[in-house]
Design an enzyme around this catalytic site. Structure first.
Site, short mmCIF file in Angstrom:
data_model
loop_
_atom_site.label_atom_id
_atom_site.label_comp_id
_atom_site.label_asym_id
_atom_site.label_seq_id
_atom_site.Cartn_x
_atom_site.Cartn_y
_atom_site.Cartn_z
CB ALA A 1 -89.80 36.04 49.15
CE1 TYR A 2 -91.79 42.72 43.78
CE2 TYR A 2 -92.68 44.32 45.56
CZ TYR A 2 -92.32 43.74 44.48
OH TYR A 2 -92.40 44.99 43.17
#
Ligand SMILES: NC(=O)c1ccc[n+]([C@@H]2O[C@H](COP(=O)([O-])OP(=O)(O)OC[C@H]3O[C@@H](n4cnc5c(N)ncnc54)[C@H](O)[C@@H]3O)[C@@H](O)[C@H]2O)c1
Length: 250
Positions: free
Chosen positions: A153-154
């Protein structure tokens, strides 16, 4: 005359490592600022009391961003710069897309990418009224590659920051508004608190960086102020890597 006298910036993440360093450098150089973070106002800024306005609020809440920006324009009369520094890297919960809890995925996207949508939409009208401006958005060198210990996600959110910045740069170039990205390498800030007191790990990371040390929040502030400044007036739609050579090595 200091470099940013008469200029006003909106700096997010100003309660954290890099955001605070950027706020301090900008205020030292004569600027005025709206600072925002989930955390309370840092005591270090007391010296500049009359030159900033701190909002403890959530950037994922569009109405909170709109309200904060309205107050700064009312207080200081203009807006020249937007610096999107706030972000999260949740080492414990951010995982491979195969395993990640999709609520965590959504939250990371909201904080790291959608908050940028909120700040840009509400900052640009004020910049237009001021006759132009500049934006700097914080991504990471990590978004240039895949991740063997995935924080998907990062990585995906930070890659989104790059494309959005380029797109906005093209859309707004004709109005004298620039947009650029910084790719920090590894810097010891609260985001890397997992290494606090772990000297051996810190040394190993530093030794892996060609320049031989980890980055500092001030390294990022120096690069950010350059990109905001008129010295960077022909630079837009690009990325500045500030990683001590880390991404240059295979
Ligand atoms: N430190 C590093 O090694 C490193 C490396 C690459 C990229 N970065 C990026 O640089 C930026 C700054 O990182 P840092 O090291 O200063 O981290 P930090 O954790 O010290 O600061 C980030 C700040 O963002 C704030 N924030 C998070 N969510 C928010 C929200 N919803 N609303 C308002 N504020 C919110 C946090 O409270 C925190 O103070 C981040 O975007 C990060 O992803 C950091």
């Amino acid at each position: 005359m200091k470099e940013f006298s008469g200029r006003v910036a909106f700096i997010t993440g100003a309660g954290g490592g890099m955001g605070l360093a950027i706020a301090r450098s900008f205020l030292k150089q004569g600027g005025k600022a709206l600072l925002m973070d989930l955390k309370p106002e840092p005591a270090e800024l007391e010296l500049f009391r009359d030159d900033f306005f701190f909002v403890q609020g959530d950037l994922t809440d569009e109405s909170c961003v709109a309200h904060a920006l309205g107050s700064i324009v009312e207080k200081f009369g203009r807006l020249d710069y937007l610096v999107n520094v706030a972000g999260v890297l949740w080492f414990d919960r951010d995982k491979s897309v195969l395993d990640i809890d999709l609520d965590v995925w959504d939250q990371v996207m909201d904080i790291n990418l959608k908050s940028m949508v909120h700040t840009i939409r509400h900052a640009v009208p004020a910049m237009r009224k001021s006759g132009g401006g500049a934006m700097v958005h914080f991504s990471t060198v990590q978004c240039l590659r895949g991740d063997p210990a995935p924080q998907d996600a990062y990585g995906a959110s930070k890659a989104g920051v790059v494309t959005l910045s380029k797109s906005v740069a093209i859309q707004l170039a004709g109005e004298g508004i620039r947009s650029n990205v910084i790719f920090p390498g590894v810097a010891m800030t609260p985001l890397q608190a997992r290494w606090d007191g772990k000297k051996e790990i810190q040394e190993a990371v530093a030794n892996h960086v060609p320049i031989g040390r980890m980055g500092t929040a001030e390294d990022m502030a120096n690069a950010c102020l350059f990109l905001l400044s008129d010295k960077a007036s022909y630079i837009t739609g690009t990325e500045l890597t500030v990683d001590g050579g880390l991404s240059a090595r295979l």
